[in-house]
Design an enzyme around this catalytic site. Structure first.
Site, PDB file in Angstrom:
ATOM      1  CB  SER A 150      -0.961  -0.062   1.191  1.00  0.00           C
ATOM      2  OG  SER A 150      -2.011   0.832   0.992  1.00  0.00           O
ATOM      3  CG  ASP A 226      -7.506  -3.423  -1.602  1.00  0.00           C
ATOM      4  OD1 ASP A 226      -8.073  -2.476  -1.034  1.00  0.00           O
ATOM      5  OD2 ASP A 226      -6.266  -3.586  -1.592  1.00  0.00           O
ATOM      6  CG  HIS A 261      -5.515  -2.758   1.502  1.00  0.00           C
ATOM      7  ND1 HIS A 261      -5.034  -2.463   0.235  1.00  0.00           N
ATOM      8  CD2 HIS A 261      -4.846  -1.930   2.340  1.00  0.00           C
ATOM      9  CE1 HIS A 261      -4.125  -1.500   0.319  1.00  0.00           C
ATOM     10  NE2 HIS A 261      -3.981  -1.164   1.586  1.00  0.00           N
TER      11      HIS A 261
HETATM   12  N1  LIG Z   1      -7.511   2.559   9.844  1.00  0.00           N
HETATM   13  C1  LIG Z   1      -7.757   2.795   8.483  1.00  0.00           C
HETATM   14  C2  LIG Z   1      -7.163   1.723   7.612  1.00  0.00           C
HETATM   15  C3  LIG Z   1      -5.675   1.614   7.759  1.00  0.00           C
HETATM   16  C4  LIG Z   1      -5.151   0.426   7.004  1.00  0.00           C
HETATM   17  O1  LIG Z   1      -5.893  -0.382   6.465  1.00  0.00           O
HETATM   18  N2  LIG Z   1      -3.844   0.336   6.923  1.00  0.00           N
HETATM   19  C5  LIG Z   1      -3.251  -0.716   6.154  1.00  0.00           C
HETATM   20  C6  LIG Z   1      -2.346  -0.116   5.140  1.00  0.00           C
HETATM   21  S1  LIG Z   1      -3.290   0.971   4.098  1.00  0.00           S
HETATM   22  C7  LIG Z   1      -2.135   1.731   3.079  1.00  0.00           C
HETATM   23  O2  LIG Z   1      -1.061   2.073   3.339  1.00  0.00           O
HETATM   24  C8  LIG Z   1      -2.473  -1.646   7.075  1.00  0.00           C
HETATM   25  O3  LIG Z   1      -1.530  -2.270   6.674  1.00  0.00           O
HETATM   26  N3  LIG Z   1      -2.927  -1.744   8.326  1.00  0.00           N
HETATM   27  C9  LIG Z   1      -2.272  -2.507   9.344  1.00  0.00           C
HETATM   28  C10 LIG Z   1      -2.698  -3.932   9.469  1.00  0.00           C
HETATM   29  O4  LIG Z   1      -2.033  -4.661  10.248  1.00  0.00           O
HETATM   30  O5  LIG Z   1      -3.639  -4.384   8.785  1.00  0.00           O
HETATM   31  C11 LIG Z   1      -9.234   2.882   8.226  1.00  0.00           C
HETATM   32  O6  LIG Z   1      -9.910   2.993   9.197  1.00  0.00           O
HETATM   33  O7  LIG Z   1      -9.655   2.826   7.063  1.00  0.00           O
END
Ligand SMILES: N[C@@H](CCC(=O)N[C@@H](CSC=O)C(=O)NCC(=O)O)C(=O)O
Length: 290
Positions: A150, A226, A261
């Protein structure tokens, strides 16, 4: 500069080192994880891959949930999991949203105050960690790859194209492939670089690929389920079209049916990505059959 090892965790016959250090580039302490496969020793410096994580992450997300260590151990490659932004000093509003400021450093050097004082994640990766880690750990300074998820996928693609002499391999999971044209990227780039969109092009994979002169052999996975892809935050087709137009046939985007995702998606294809990097980084003598 020296690293302090806070903990050593056995993993797939190798060791995950939980490190901290005082970063000269960032100007404050930083934490990271380093996975050393069983093949790594003073007599055998192994190839290594940066894993750049996404928004809201630290160096722990990939290490704990990415499932990279099994394939890394098998193939004799190390993995570095850096943090995603400076953690101090704090700035007003730096955690008002999950997509800007803390844990959202975008792997660029900010040019706009106050972030320009410390948000230098590009230099942190390609200068400081790139140079300092092989001096203290059994890592081959000439065999380095970069991958990410991402925001970190954007980081992997752009750092590879900006610094082609530094990296021998590149891959990405669900990258923000055209940040100048999505909400996440526009918010981050205007905050870190200012409002002139011309200045953003040097940090946008879809723009960089148009003029990139080196060889591009990149593996990209994107899940069709995603939610961020569906929202138009990732825009992999923009990169695919620009790459084709520029004659870069080696940009391979695999659309994985129904995958989201999350780290369940990343873990599913982790071994494919390690094997992609191994094609460019590892001599076949270093492989272990578990
Ligand atoms: N909190 C956010 C969503 C944040 C999220 O999904 N972060 C992803 C990366 S998104 C792009 O860089 C991530 O890797 N999160 C950490 C995990 O361990 O899944 C929302 O509320 O939408």
């Amino acid at each position: 500069m020296s690293f302090e090892t806070k903990a050593t965790v056995p993993s797939f016959g190798g060791r995950l080192l939980k490190l901290s250090h005082s970063s000269a580039v960032i100007g404050s302490p930083m934490a990271l994880n380093l996975y050393l496969p069983p093949q790594a020793s003073d007599a055998n410096k192994v190839p290594w891959i940066f894993y750049l994580a996404g928004l809201t992450c630290t160096g722990d997300n990939g290490a704990e949930k990415g499932f990279f260590q099994a394939a890394a151990a098998q193939n004799g490659v190390a993995i570095v999991y850096p943090d995603t932004s400076p953690r101090e000093p704090r700035y007003d509003g730096d955690d008002e949203g999950y997509d800007f400021g803390r844990a959202a450093g975008y792997y660029i050097n900010a040019t706009k105050a106050p972030y320009s004082a410390t948000y230098k994640m590009e230099s942190y990766i390609v200068e400081e960690l790139y140079t300092a880690l092989p001096k203290e750990f059994p890592l081959d300074p000439a065999k380095v790859g970069v991958m990410g998820h991402s925001m970190g996928g954007h980081g992997a693609l752009t750092l590879y194209m900006k610094h082609p002499k530094k990296f021998k391999s590149v891959s990405a999971f669900a990258p923000i492939a055209n940040p100048s044209n999505c909400h996440w990227g526009q918010k981050a780039f205007s905050g870190y670089l200012g409002d002139n969109a011309d200045d953003w092009k040097a940090h946008d994979a879809t723009e960089l690929v148009k003029t990139f002169k080196g060889k591009l052999d990149v593996l990209i996975d994107v899940g069709t389920g995603d939610a961020f892809y569906k929202q138009g935050q990732l825009l992999p087709e923009h990169l695919e079209t620009a790459a084709k137009k520029a004659g870069h046939e080696g940009v391979k985007i695999r659309f994985q049916k129904d995958y989201d995702h999350s780290y369940y998606f990343i873990a599913t294809f982790a071994a494919d990505h390690i094997e992609h990097h191994v094609r460019f980084l590892v001599s076949q003598d270093n492989l272990i059959d578990f």
